[in-house]
Design an enzyme around this catalytic site. Structure first.
Site, PDB file in Angstrom:
ATOM      1  N   HIS A  82      56.641  33.672  41.596  1.00 10.18           N
ATOM      2  CA  HIS A  82      56.205  35.009  41.165  1.00 10.18           C
ATOM      3  C   HIS A  82      56.902  36.055  42.015  1.00 10.18           C
ATOM      4  O   HIS A  82      56.960  35.935  43.242  1.00 10.18           O
ATOM      5  CB  HIS A  82      54.682  35.132  41.341  1.00 10.18           C
ATOM      6  CG  HIS A  82      54.172  36.495  41.003  1.00 10.18           C
ATOM      7  ND1 HIS A  82      53.915  36.890  39.716  1.00 10.18           N
ATOM      8  CD2 HIS A  82      53.906  37.577  41.792  1.00 10.18           C
ATOM      9  CE1 HIS A  82      53.503  38.144  39.712  1.00 10.18           C
ATOM     10  NE2 HIS A  82      53.485  38.584  40.963  1.00 10.18           N
ATOM     11  N   ASP A 161      40.799  40.235  35.780  1.00 13.02           N
ATOM     12  CA  ASP A 161      41.936  40.973  36.326  1.00 13.02           C
ATOM     13  C   ASP A 161      42.385  42.076  35.380  1.00 13.02           C
ATOM     14  O   ASP A 161      42.762  43.161  35.819  1.00 13.02           O
ATOM     15  CB  ASP A 161      43.108  40.035  36.631  1.00 13.02           C
ATOM     16  CG  ASP A 161      44.272  40.808  37.251  1.00 13.02           C
ATOM     17  OD1 ASP A 161      44.063  41.361  38.351  1.00 13.02           O
ATOM     18  OD2 ASP A 161      45.344  40.905  36.631  1.00 13.02           O
ATOM     19  N   ARG A 168      41.765  50.007  38.408  1.00 13.70           N
ATOM     20  CA  ARG A 168      42.435  50.367  39.671  1.00 13.70           C
ATOM     21  C   ARG A 168      43.580  51.338  39.410  1.00 13.70           C
ATOM     22  O   ARG A 168      43.828  52.256  40.182  1.00 13.70           O
ATOM     23  CB  ARG A 168      42.938  49.105  40.368  1.00 13.70           C
ATOM     24  CG  ARG A 168      41.825  48.286  40.992  1.00 13.70           C
ATOM     25  CD  ARG A 168      42.312  46.895  41.390  1.00 13.70           C
ATOM     26  NE  ARG A 168      43.461  46.963  42.249  1.00 13.70           N
ATOM     27  CZ  ARG A 168      44.454  46.059  42.274  1.00 13.70           C
ATOM     28  NH1 ARG A 168      44.411  44.999  41.488  1.00 13.70           N
ATOM     29  NH2 ARG A 168      45.466  46.201  43.075  1.00 13.70           N
ATOM     30  N   SER A 183      44.450  39.555  42.763  1.00 16.74           N
ATOM     31  CA  SER A 183      44.890  39.764  41.385  1.00 16.74           C
ATOM     32  C   SER A 183      46.067  38.824  41.050  1.00 16.74           C
ATOM     33  O   SER A 183      46.043  38.086  40.059  1.00 16.74           O
ATOM     34  CB  SER A 183      45.301  41.237  41.223  1.00 16.74           C
ATOM     35  OG  SER A 183      46.109  41.435  40.102  1.00 16.74           O
ATOM     36  N   LYS A 187      45.905  34.903  38.764  1.00 18.59           N
ATOM     37  CA  LYS A 187      46.704  34.609  37.568  1.00 18.59           C
ATOM     38  C   LYS A 187      47.602  33.395  37.787  1.00 18.59           C
ATOM     39  O   LYS A 187      47.782  32.572  36.897  1.00 18.59           O
ATOM     40  CB  LYS A 187      47.532  35.846  37.183  1.00 18.59           C
ATOM     41  CG  LYS A 187      46.657  36.956  36.603  1.00 18.59           C
ATOM     42  CD  LYS A 187      47.420  38.224  36.316  1.00 18.59           C
ATOM     43  CE  LYS A 187      47.781  38.975  37.573  1.00 18.59           C
ATOM     44  NZ  LYS A 187      48.112  40.371  37.432  1.00 18.59           N
TER      45      LYS A 187
HETATM   46  N1  URA Z   1      50.568  43.013  40.360  1.00 21.81           N
HETATM   47  C1  URA Z   1      49.423  42.393  39.970  1.00 21.81           C
HETATM   48  O1  URA Z   1      49.438  41.463  39.176  1.00 21.81           O
HETATM   49  N2  URA Z   1      48.266  42.838  40.506  1.00 21.81           N
HETATM   50  C2  URA Z   1      48.206  43.860  41.390  1.00 21.81           C
HETATM   51  O2  URA Z   1      47.130  44.203  41.827  1.00 21.81           O
HETATM   52  C3  URA Z   1      49.395  44.497  41.760  1.00 21.81           C
HETATM   53  C4  URA Z   1      50.569  44.033  41.230  1.00 21.81           C
END
Ligand code: URA
Length: 435
Positions: A82, A161, A168, A183, A187
């Site tokens: 990622h 999320d 957010r 977050s 995922k």
């Molecule tokens: N990318 C994400 O998936 N979550 C965040 O909080 C910030 C960047």
């Protein structure tokens, strides 16, 4: 449990219990806790932080808000990577086929671009008919057959999320390390891989302003990985200037193909080799970095890495011909060469400003619902550290619309020069493993 007490507790800098964190996430997902209370709590977390135990519980509660992919019917080690996002970051497009060609399994769920950063799905969709939606059985079958699939994240994973991130985004509470870490990791964990490599970027075009902050985020995510007994490692890389030369979807696919054919820009190739070698070690397909790097060089040299990208494209309905004949990918009506306004050593190619300029051409989205122009973007001809003479071409602009004076001015505002020779900007890949 009265949620206002949880907010007060965090406001006072105290650690939340597992029960309080689960109550928050479950209550928010089922509509019992309103947005205004959750944004107050997120703001308190921005100021007071969370310790590693709270962050792990938050990630766990988010993970449990939805389904988790069961990839156990895929044989072998499933590796995921990622990137926290950057400008011109086409790494996944080249790295995933390279690593899959060496024998690792890549079952990857990627995202779309927003703002100045691009997304892997948008890049893949510049290939005609490439399908980024697949049901779970087809996804697993493809990975078992060819080691590689990249699709869009299912809505059924981590619904918490989606809700939290949207909140957010409008409540000024994105830039909190525990909130970002939970977050991202929720995922990644929900998508079921055995190992996770994080490319945490810092600099002008990244979420994290400094290498120190990027390392802090990396450590928070690695601690979550440990909590879940997942081999999680990170690399900290610089994103002051765009990665490679191309910014924009089809343009980045072309550059990824160049990397797979051994003729890509040095920085992207180096990043793919660095990241790939860690992934091969995580998958236990190489004992050390040197062996891993040799394997990766080999699959580039013998064409297996590029073949792997074509196999994935074919399995997912894309037009493979466009990868063999890159001129068949979407092309912009106009290619405009922008000359350098002065002579000197390039000292800055401000990644965020260039990312925004590319977005304004249609290569990215200002808001989630904007349509992408896959052909649009910028191709740099030089990088930081290069000497450029006045009038020499600095960049090509690929566009389907006229360039306004404001756009051109904004482009040049991203560029700075030095009379003194300056060093090429290093990628500065610092590796953090979970040892
Ligand atoms: N990318 C994400 O998936 N979550 C965040 O909080 C910030 C960047």
């Amino acid at each position: 449990m009265r949620f206002v007490e949880t907010i007060e507790k965090k406001k006072a800098g105290k650690a939340l219990s597992k029960a309080e964190i689960y109550h928050w996430i479950q209550g928010y997902c089922n509509g019992e806790i309103p947005d205004y209370q959750v944004s107050a709590l997120c703001m308190a977390i921005c100021f007071q932080g969370m310790d590693s135990q709270e962050t792990a519980w938050l990630c766990e509660a988010m993970l449990h808000s939805g389904e988790q992919l069961d990839l156990s019917s895929i044989g072998g080690c499933i590796c995921d990577k990622h990137s926290t996002g950057g400008v011109g970051d086409k790494t996944s497009l080249a790295l995933a086929p390279m690593v899959a060609a060496c024998g690792a399994k890549i079952a990857k769920m990627s995202g779309r671009g927003l703002g100045h950063t691009g997304g892997t799905l948008d890049k893949l969709e510049s290939i005609t008919s490439f399908r980024i939606v697949q049901n779970e059985q087809d996804f697993i079958r493809q990975v078992n057959e060819i080691n590689l699939a990249i699709i869009g994240q299912s809505d059924r994973l981590v619904p918490a999320d989606r809700l939290l991130y949207a909140l957010r985004d409008v409540s000024g509470t994105v830039d909190s390390i525990p909130l970002i870490a939970s977050s991202i990791m929720s995922k990644k964990l929900a998508s079921g891989a055995d190992t996770i490599l994080l490319d945490v970027k810092y600099g002008e075009g990244a979420f994290m302003p400094t290498a120190e902050k990027a390392e802090e985020l990396a450590n928070a995510m690695i601690a979550i990985g440990k909590h879940f007994h997942k081999d999680t490692r990170a690399m900290i890389t610089n994103m002051d200037q765009p990665l490679g030369m191309a910014i924009g979807n089809a343009l980045e696919v072309k550059e990824a193909v160049a990397v797979l054919q051994g003729r890509g820009p040095h920085d992207v190739t180096q990043l793919c080799i660095e990241a790939g070698s860690i992934m091969l070690m995580q998958a236990k397909l190489a004992d050390d970095k040197q062996t891993a790097q040799a394997l990766l060089q080999e699959v580039i040299a013998d064409g297996k890495a590029f073949t792997k990208l074509k196999e994935m494209c074919s399995c997912q309905g894309g037009d493979v011909n466009q990868l063999e004949h890159l001129e068949l990918l979407p092309q912009a009506k106009h290619i405009i060469e922008l000359p350098s306004k002065q002579s000197g050593y390039l000292s800055r190619l401000h990644a965020q400003k260039l990312g925004i300029a590319a977005m304004q051409l249609g290569a990215g989205r200002a808001t989630k619902t904007d349509q992408i122009d896959h052909a649009a973007g910028i191709v740099l001809r030089h990088k930081v550290g290069d000497f450029i003479a006045q009038g020499e071409v600095l960049a090509e602009v690929h566009t389907n619309t006229e360039l306004s004076n404001e756009w051109i001015e904004a482009f040049y505002d991203a560029v700075a020069y030095s009379d003194e020779k300056i060093e090429a900007q290093p990628l500065n890949a610092k590796i953090i493993d979970n040892g």
